[in-house]
Design an enzyme around this catalytic site. Sequence first.
Site, short mmCIF file in Angstrom:
data_model
loop_
_atom_site.label_atom_id
_atom_site.label_comp_id
_atom_site.label_asym_id
_atom_site.label_seq_id
_atom_site.Cartn_x
_atom_site.Cartn_y
_atom_site.Cartn_z
N LYS A 186 0.80 -1.23 0.00
CA LYS A 186 0.00 0.00 0.00
C LYS A 186 0.84 1.28 0.00
O LYS A 186 0.37 2.32 -0.48
CB LYS A 186 -0.94 0.00 1.20
CG LYS A 186 -2.05 -1.05 1.12
CD LYS A 186 -3.14 -0.65 0.14
CE LYS A 186 -4.38 -1.53 0.26
NZ LYS A 186 -5.42 -1.12 -0.69
N SER A 239 -9.15 1.42 7.53
CA SER A 239 -8.57 1.08 8.83
C SER A 239 -7.50 0.02 8.68
O SER A 239 -6.97 -0.49 9.65
CB SER A 239 -9.66 0.57 9.77
OG SER A 239 -10.22 -0.62 9.23
#
Lengths: 343, 343
Positions: free
Chosen positions: A68, A93
Site C-alpha cells: 500500500k 482502517s
Amino acid sequence: MGSRGGSGGDGAESHGYAADIHSIREAQARIAPYVHKTPVLSSTSIDAIVGKQLFFKCECFQKAGAFKIRGASNSIFALDDDEASKGVVTHSSGNHAAAVALAAKLRGIPAYIVIPRNAPACKVDNVKRYGGHIIWSDVSIESRESVAKRVQEETGAILVHPFNNKNTISGQGTVSLELLEEVPEIDTIIVPISGGGLISGVALAAKAINPSIRILAAEPKGADDSAQSKAAGKIITLPSTNTIADGLRAFLGDLTWPVVRDLVDDIIVVDDNAIVDAMKMCYEMLKVAVEPSGAIGLAAALSDEFKQSSAWHESSKIGIIVSGGNVDLGVLWESLYKQIPLV
Amino acid sequence: MGSRGGSGGDGAESHGYAADIHSIREAQARIAPYVHKTPVLSSTSIDAIVGKQLFFKCECFQKAGAFKIRGASNSIFALDDDEASKGVVTHSSGNHAAAVALAAKLRGIPAYIVIPRNAPACKVDNVKRYGGHIIWSDVSIESRESVAKRVQEETGAILVHPFNNKNTISGQGTVSLELLEEVPEIDTIIVPISGGGLISGVALAAKAINPSIRILAAEPKGADDSAQSKAAGKIITLPSTNTIADGLRAFLGDLTWPVVRDLVDDIIVVDDNAIVDAMKMCYEMLKVAVEPSGAIGLAAALSDEFKQSSAWHESSKIGIIVSGGNVDLGVLWESLYKQIPLV
C-alpha cells in the site's frame, strides 16, 4: 473460473484506462526513495507441491508491511506543495491507513485517518507509529465516509483513495515492474483482488511489457464480487462479506473495473480454509509471515479450480504477489491450529 | 563481554587458519548452482528501537531453511567422484542433517543421517523430505558418534562434519561475501556462535575484505562455552547446556577455536527471554519466521551488554546473520505468549 477477458492479448495502452505504463514508470521514479525494492523468494519444496515454478514477490517486507505504501506515496508525492500543505485524509482502517500515515510523515504533512471504533488494536497501533492523526467514527461505511468528508471540509486535507485513483493504481503497478525486471521469464501473475487497485496496476504494467503474460486474480469465496462482476459484465457489489482475508472486502471502483474487465484473464475463487493452509505453507516453507490477503495467491495456485483450467496447462513460471504481512502471531496460530476464524 | 581478540585489526590471511578468503571464494563459485543468494532485509522500525542501522542477512530463506547448505554443499561437491561414490554420513539431528541430505541428493549420492531417537519430528521430516537414509541411535553423543562410525565402516561413506572442517567453514564464509557485496559499508557483523563454523567463515572473509570490520559473536547464556573459552584462552566445554537455541549447543573445535580466539572481537551473551523477544520482533516487524538460534543476533544488538560496550559507540551499520528459520509455528507461539521453553 470466470470468463476470459476480451483484450488480454493486445496490450494495455491507449484504451483510456486510468493509468498506463508511462504513469507507472513515472510512479517508480517518484516513489523510489520511499519504498523498499522487495525480494522475490522461491521454494523448491513449494514448487514440488504445486508442480510449477513459483516466484513470490514479497510485499510483506515492504515499508508498513504491505504494498500500500507504493500507491499512497505516489499519490502524496504527486501533490504540489500547495495541495499538500493542508494534509491528506483517508478512511481505511487497514494497511492503506498505515501507508498513508507513513507517506504523509515522509512528506512532512499531516495525515487524518478515520478509523471505526471496532478496528483491531494492532492496526490502530500501526497508524499511531507513523504519526497519523486518528479520528474515530462509527462502524458503518456511511459513518466513515461522512466523518472523512467532514475532516476534508474542516482541514482542507486531500482524500487519498485506497484504489480508485490514477496515482494509487500507478503506484501499485510498480510491483509488476520490479517483479518482471527480476524474473522476466514469468508467464503468469496471480494477484489478490479487492477494490482492484493492485491488480489494475500489475495488469497494466505487465501487459504493456509483454501482452502474453496471463493475469489471474485470487479472490475469497466470502467476498467474490469481482468474479460475479466478470460473469455479469458489470460491477456487482455484495450486501455483506465474510472472509478471514480482511484486506479483500472492498468492491471494484469505476476506474478499476474496466481494467479488471479487459485485462484480468481469470478470477480464481478460494475458500478460507485454503487461505489458512497457504498461510501455513508460507510460514513453514517460505519462512515468511503472511496475512490472509497475502497468502491467497498461493492458495489459488494450489486450487483444483486452477489445476483444471487451461491457464494451468499454459503456465510454467508463475509470479505470486504476496501483498502483505500484517497479522498478529497469536491470531495466526489460533487460526492455523484451532481452525477458528481470524477476525 | 569477553576480552577483545588480539589480532582483529591485521587481516585474516597467512595465519594458518583452516580456511581463508581464497577457499571461501572458491566455495562461492562451487556452490553457486545449489544455494540461494539470500536477501538482506532492513526495518526502519527496528532501527529506531535499536538506534543503529541493521542489515539482516536472511539465511532462513536459504535452501533447507538455514545457512548449513552452504558448508554441506561445499564439502560434498569438493569430493572427487571416487570419494563421493560411497555417499556421505553425519550425525547431526538439526539443520546440518537436512542440508547434508539435500546436498547429497543434488550430487546424486546417498546420505546416511544418524538421528537420536528423541529428535523432534519436524527435523526428521526435513531429512526425509530430501531423501536422507535415517539410522537411529541412542540419545547420547557417544552413541551417535559410534553409530556414525559404524556406518562409515560398513558403507565407506565420508563424514561431513557440521563445523570443524575446512570445506564446511569455507562454505559458511560465503554468507559474509554476499552480505558485504550487497552492503559494503557495514562496520560490524553479529553472528550466532555454536561450534564456530559459521562465525569462522564469516570472520575470515570479512577481515580479509576489510580488516576493520568488527565481528561479534552472539551466544546463549545456557551454552556460553565460547565466551568462557575466550576468557580462559583455551577451549572450554560444558557438562551440559540449557537454552531454547537448539542450534547453538555445540562446542568449539580445534579448527574453529583459533579463528574465534583471534578474529572474533567480542562475544555477547544473552538469555533465553531476550532470544524470544527478538524472535517476536522478527515476526512482527521483519515479517520473517526465525528460529531461536537465528534471532540471537538481534537479541545481542538489543542487549544492554552491547549498548554499554565500546563496540556500540564505534558501530554504525550492523550486519545481523539470521542463521535459520526452522521453528514449528505452534511451538513459537507458545514460547512467545506462554513463556514456556521451546524444547
